[in-house]
Scaffold this active site. Structure first.
Site, PDB file in Angstrom:
ATOM      1  N   TYR A  73       0.817  -1.218   0.000  1.00 40.72           N
ATOM      2  CA  TYR A  73       0.000   0.000   0.000  1.00 40.72           C
ATOM      3  C   TYR A  73       0.852   1.271   0.000  1.00 40.72           C
ATOM      4  O   TYR A  73       0.353   2.362  -0.232  1.00 40.72           O
ATOM      5  CB  TYR A  73      -0.943   0.032   1.209  1.00 40.72           C
ATOM      6  CG  TYR A  73      -2.024  -1.032   1.177  1.00 40.72           C
ATOM      7  CD1 TYR A  73      -2.353  -1.695   0.007  1.00 40.72           C
ATOM      8  CD2 TYR A  73      -2.716  -1.371   2.335  1.00 40.72           C
ATOM      9  CE1 TYR A  73      -3.331  -2.672  -0.019  1.00 40.72           C
ATOM     10  CE2 TYR A  73      -3.706  -2.346   2.320  1.00 40.72           C
ATOM     11  CZ  TYR A  73      -4.003  -2.993   1.137  1.00 40.72           C
ATOM     12  OH  TYR A  73      -4.973  -3.956   1.118  1.00 40.72           O
ATOM     13  N   LYS A 101       3.736 -15.293   1.405  1.00 40.64           N
ATOM     14  CA  LYS A 101       3.740 -16.119   0.199  1.00 40.64           C
ATOM     15  C   LYS A 101       5.201 -16.334  -0.206  1.00 40.64           C
ATOM     16  O   LYS A 101       5.642 -15.876  -1.273  1.00 40.64           O
ATOM     17  CB  LYS A 101       2.943 -15.432  -0.920  1.00 40.64           C
ATOM     18  CG  LYS A 101       1.456 -15.362  -0.671  1.00 40.64           C
ATOM     19  CD  LYS A 101       0.730 -16.632  -1.061  1.00 40.64           C
ATOM     20  CE  LYS A 101       0.664 -16.758  -2.564  1.00 40.64           C
ATOM     21  NZ  LYS A 101       0.045 -18.047  -2.969  1.00 40.64           N
ATOM     22  N   ASP A 142      -2.497 -17.910   1.315  1.00 41.71           N
ATOM     23  CA  ASP A 142      -3.706 -18.454   0.665  1.00 41.71           C
ATOM     24  C   ASP A 142      -4.216 -19.668   1.426  1.00 41.71           C
ATOM     25  O   ASP A 142      -5.427 -19.836   1.630  1.00 41.71           O
ATOM     26  CB  ASP A 142      -3.455 -18.769  -0.817  1.00 41.71           C
ATOM     27  CG  ASP A 142      -2.210 -19.608  -1.055  1.00 41.71           C
ATOM     28  OD1 ASP A 142      -1.343 -19.666  -0.167  1.00 41.71           O
ATOM     29  OD2 ASP A 142      -2.099 -20.218  -2.130  1.00 41.71           O
ATOM     30  N   ASP A 193      -5.054  -7.185   5.733  1.00 40.88           N
ATOM     31  CA  ASP A 193      -6.285  -6.461   5.428  1.00 40.88           C
ATOM     32  C   ASP A 193      -7.392  -7.482   5.121  1.00 40.88           C
ATOM     33  O   ASP A 193      -8.510  -7.425   5.665  1.00 40.88           O
ATOM     34  CB  ASP A 193      -6.009  -5.570   4.210  1.00 40.88           C
ATOM     35  CG  ASP A 193      -7.066  -4.505   4.003  1.00 40.88           C
ATOM     36  OD1 ASP A 193      -8.013  -4.445   4.809  1.00 40.88           O
ATOM     37  OD2 ASP A 193      -6.941  -3.737   3.036  1.00 40.88           O
ATOM     38  N   ASP A 204     -10.395  -9.161   7.973  1.00 42.69           N
ATOM     39  CA  ASP A 204     -11.829  -8.979   7.704  1.00 42.69           C
ATOM     40  C   ASP A 204     -12.525 -10.330   7.627  1.00 42.69           C
ATOM     41  O   ASP A 204     -13.631 -10.512   8.133  1.00 42.69           O
ATOM     42  CB  ASP A 204     -12.038  -8.248   6.370  1.00 42.69           C
ATOM     43  CG  ASP A 204     -12.086  -6.734   6.555  1.00 42.69           C
ATOM     44  OD1 ASP A 204     -11.796  -6.270   7.670  1.00 42.69           O
ATOM     45  OD2 ASP A 204     -12.390  -6.018   5.588  1.00 42.69           O
TER      46      ASP A 204
END
Ligand code: NAD
Length: 367
Positions: free
Chosen positions: A142, A192, A224, A248, A252
């Site tokens: 980000y 990852k 993942d 993020d 959630d």
């Protein structure tokens, strides 16, 4: 010794409504537990814009830097949707996070037994769930450079860069290990590393920091797979440490395992100040909920649980935090429900203030 200081920034929409209930809880701890705070209040978001033309003044920013903890309600609302990006309410929040350098975002996902039916997963998979996601908040894709959209060979190309220094990974990892030490001493780091160099570095640095926390059981998981495991068997986790982007999404996802947005607290922590306490801001995950604001329908529990996190992580009052959490557990078990927690069986929902009343009564009963 002076009292610990709190800056309350209630913000917009339902922010002030839910924060009113937190103020009652703070008063209760002063009256009944002899725990006193120096509380000051100020404006943030649209409320600050209305008065000062900016979503956070320099004076408020300076106060936030000085206090032991900031409690924030929520910012935003339709009245501010068309403002210039630079003065949108959310910019106030982002400025606080950035200038306080709050690099560790703590997002608990806890399922109160009484609300297990609200989850989209089967009750036995989520009942009793209690995990904590530590998300790196100030770096990663980000913020990484280069970024932008440009033309290459007559075609638009969008670029963002995942960039982490070992220092950034390390300070978040320490926060996550410390968290694990306060909980069940299990930490799962997610990245990852199979396809990203930043993931390889992440895994290496977390493994190095582990040497300082030998009591913690450390595992690594590809993010993942982590997403799959969170919906398959979330109770296998205690603390999860992950980067800004994966965090993020995973936080959630984990939070929603537990039901309503009105129940979810969060904390964002930075480096220790001179008094040893971390820079800290506590806030509910939900926004300003314009659809219900001004109607006394908001659930104050997310904001109250955020204050419980402040008791535990800023003020070392773990037992009092547990007292507050148990009071909430008790009222939910007794059937107290705001509108967002009503099941198909219906009934009359409590107002925001009535939910505050029953939690205060449960606190009284805990003495
Ligand atoms: P929201 O979280 O405000 O609301 C989403 C839905 O959940 C709404 O139906 C709302 O009524 C309900 N809800 C949220 N909190 C609740 C509570 N405590 N009790 C009962 N119901 C609750 O998200 P949104 O509608 O997407 O955004 C509204 C505004 O809030 C926007 O301006 C957005 O930018 C802002 N926002 C702010 C924050 C923040 O301050 N941290 C976070 C998210 C959104």
């Amino acid at each position: 010794m002076s009292n610990p200081s709190l800056l309350i920034l209630a913000g917009d929409g339902i922010g002030p409504e839910v924060m009113d209930q937190v103020k009652r809880i703070i008063t209760w701890f002063g009256d009944k537990r002899d725990m006193h705070f120096d509380v000051s209040e100020d404006l943030v978001g649209g409320a600050a814009y209305d008065k000062h033309g900016v979503p956070l003044t320099d004076e408020t920013m300076a106060k936030a830097q000085e206090v032991d903890a900031v409690l924030l309600g929520a910012v935003g609302g339709p009245a501010y949707d068309n403002l210039d990006f630079s003065v949108k309410p959310e910019r106030g929040l982002l400025r606080l996070r950035k200038e306080m350098d709050l690099f560790a975002n703590l997002r608990p996902a806890q399922c109160f037994d009484a609300l297990a039916d609200f989850s989209s997963l089967k009750k036995d998979i989520v009942a009793g769930l209690d995990i904590m996601i530590v998300r790196e908040l100030t770096s990663g894709v980000y913020f990484g450079e280069p970024r932008g959209i440009h033309i290459e060979n007559n075609m638009r190309v969008g670029i963002n860069t995942q960039r982490y220094t070992e220092a950034e990974i390390e300070r978040g990892a320490r926060a996550a290990f410390e968290m694990a030490m306060k909980r069940n001493k299990k930490l799962c780091s997610m990245e990852k590393a199979n396809v990203m160099e930043s993931g390889i570095l992440w895994r290496d640095v977390v493994t190095e920091v582990h040497a300082d926390y030998p009591e913690v059981e450390l595992t690594h998981m590809y993010a993942d797979n982590g997403a799959m495991q969170l919906v398959r068997a979330p109770k296998q986790f205690d603390v999860i440490y992950t980067d800004n982007l994966f965090g993020d999404i995973l936080s959630d996802c984990a939070a929603m395992l537990t039901g309503s947005l009105g129940m979810l607290p969060s904390a964002s922590l930075g480096s220790p100040m001179a008094n040893g306490r971390p820079k800290a801001m506590y806030e509910p995950v939900h926004g300003s909920a314009p659809d219900i604001s001004g109607q006394s329908k908001a659930n104050p529990i997310a904001c109250i649980l955020s204050f419980a996190m402040a008791l535990r992580y800023s003020f070392d009052q773990g037992e009092e935090a547990t007292r507050l959490e148990k009071a909430i557990e008790k009222v939910l078990a007794d059937g107290a429900r705001t509108g967002d927690l009503m099941g198909p069986e219906g009934g009359v929902p409590l107002t925001t203030g009535q939910m505050g009343d029953v939690i205060l009564a449960a606190l009284d009963a805990s003495l």
